[in-house]
Design a protein around this motif. Sequence first.
Motif, PDB file in Angstrom:
ATOM      1  N   ARG A   1      11.422  31.896  12.926  1.00 34.13           N
ATOM      2  CA  ARG A   1      12.537  32.247  12.051  1.00 34.13           C
ATOM      3  C   ARG A   1      13.175  30.972  11.517  1.00 34.13           C
ATOM      4  NH1 ARG A   1      16.083  37.234  14.601  1.00 34.13           N
ATOM      5  NH2 ARG A   1      14.518  38.841  14.351  1.00 34.13           N
TER       6      ARG A   1
ATOM      7  N   GLU B   1      11.450  45.719  13.914  1.00 38.40           N
ATOM      8  CA  GLU B   1      12.096  44.876  12.906  1.00 38.40           C
ATOM      9  C   GLU B   1      11.152  43.758  12.464  1.00 38.40           C
ATOM     10  OE1 GLU B   1      15.723  41.612  12.550  1.00 38.40           O
ATOM     11  OE2 GLU B   1      15.560  42.884  14.341  1.00 38.40           O
ATOM     12  N   ALA B   2      10.441  43.165  13.424  1.00 36.42           N
ATOM     13  CA  ALA B   2       9.494  42.099  13.105  1.00 36.42           C
ATOM     14  C   ALA B   2       8.356  42.628  12.231  1.00 36.42           C
ATOM     15  CB  ALA B   2       8.932  41.498  14.391  1.00 36.42           C
TER      16      ALA B   2
ATOM     17  N   ASP C   1       8.517  45.196  10.194  1.00 35.34           N
ATOM     18  CA  ASP C   1       9.090  45.459   8.877  1.00 35.34           C
ATOM     19  C   ASP C   1       9.266  44.157   8.096  1.00 35.34           C
ATOM     20  OD1 ASP C   1      10.317  47.243   6.920  1.00 35.34           O
ATOM     21  OD2 ASP C   1      12.184  46.245   7.443  1.00 35.34           O
ATOM     22  N   ASN C   2       9.712  43.102   8.779  1.00 36.26           N
ATOM     23  CA  ASN C   2       9.889  41.802   8.130  1.00 36.26           C
ATOM     24  C   ASN C   2       8.561  41.234   7.636  1.00 36.26           C
ATOM     25  OD1 ASN C   2      12.631  41.835   8.562  1.00 36.26           O
ATOM     26  ND2 ASN C   2      12.548  40.628  10.433  1.00 36.26           N
ATOM     27  N   TRP C   3       7.501  41.472   8.419  1.00 35.42           N
ATOM     28  CA  TRP C   3       6.183  40.987   8.006  1.00 35.42           C
ATOM     29  C   TRP C   3       5.753  41.660   6.700  1.00 35.42           C
ATOM     30  CZ3 TRP C   3       2.384  38.031   7.143  1.00 35.42           C
ATOM     31  CH2 TRP C   3       1.126  38.520   6.799  1.00 35.42           C
TER      32      TRP C   3
ATOM     33  N   ASN D   1       7.688  42.754   4.325  1.00 32.64           N
ATOM     34  CA  ASN D   1       8.476  42.151   3.245  1.00 32.64           C
ATOM     35  C   ASN D   1       7.989  40.736   2.918  1.00 32.64           C
ATOM     36  OD1 ASN D   1      10.097  44.456   3.128  1.00 32.64           O
ATOM     37  ND2 ASN D   1      11.531  43.661   4.643  1.00 32.64           N
ATOM     38  N   CYS D   2       7.634  39.977   3.950  1.00 34.68           N
ATOM     39  CA  CYS D   2       7.145  38.609   3.733  1.00 34.68           C
ATOM     40  C   CYS D   2       5.846  38.604   2.935  1.00 34.68           C
ATOM     41  CB  CYS D   2       6.925  37.908   5.076  1.00 34.68           C
ATOM     42  SG  CYS D   2       8.439  37.388   5.894  1.00 34.68           S
TER      43      CYS D   2
END
Length: 210
Positions: free
Chosen positions: A80, A157-158, A160-162, A164-165
């Motif tokens: 992060r 959450e991780a 979901d973030n992946w 988006n990334c």
Amino acid sequence: AKLKSFAAKIIQLLKEWTETFPYDFQDEKSMKELKEIAHRITQCDEENGTVKKIISQMTQNLLMALSARSQYQEIREKFRQPITDKGTILKTKPQSTQKDILSVCCDPLILAQQLTYIELERVSNIYPEDLMQIVSHMDSLDNHKCRSDVTKTYNLEAYDNWFNCLSMLVATEICRIVKKKQRTRMVEFFIDVARECFNIGNFNSMMAII
């Protein structure tokens, strides 16, 4: 005999509980209670020590699971990075040092496979307790949003973030190219990557690219 039969059922319950929801035992209080129950159960079978071996193995597996998840959390926290002005960074770098994704990997199949490895790594760290936390920490029926301030696990959450990334990576790689022909080539490349993801069965990466 009845006591031994009851102890066997308790052991089965504890075994399934620790394997499915190990995060329930991450604090000292719950771990202490587990050890106290385990100690009382082992007294029911002091003759051959079978129960003691099962309890010992169960506790060891629980500690290993908690340790593995803790290490995964630490590794993820290291990745992060603080939010910075990415545009400024690109401008300050010489044009020759700014590599696009085609210079790193020009084969859509290989990139799709690498994306799938990342997807599998993220999915493998999602456990039933992550889903249970979403269900148990819902807000009022008006908005149905998960309260992030009470969550203990962050694997969903991780994931979901992946997603988006990956979407931002695709958009960035396309938009940073000035020439139309090269930009068209980049769009076609990501279409091929998405097609290969579909063929593999990696629909999450496919949707992120789209």
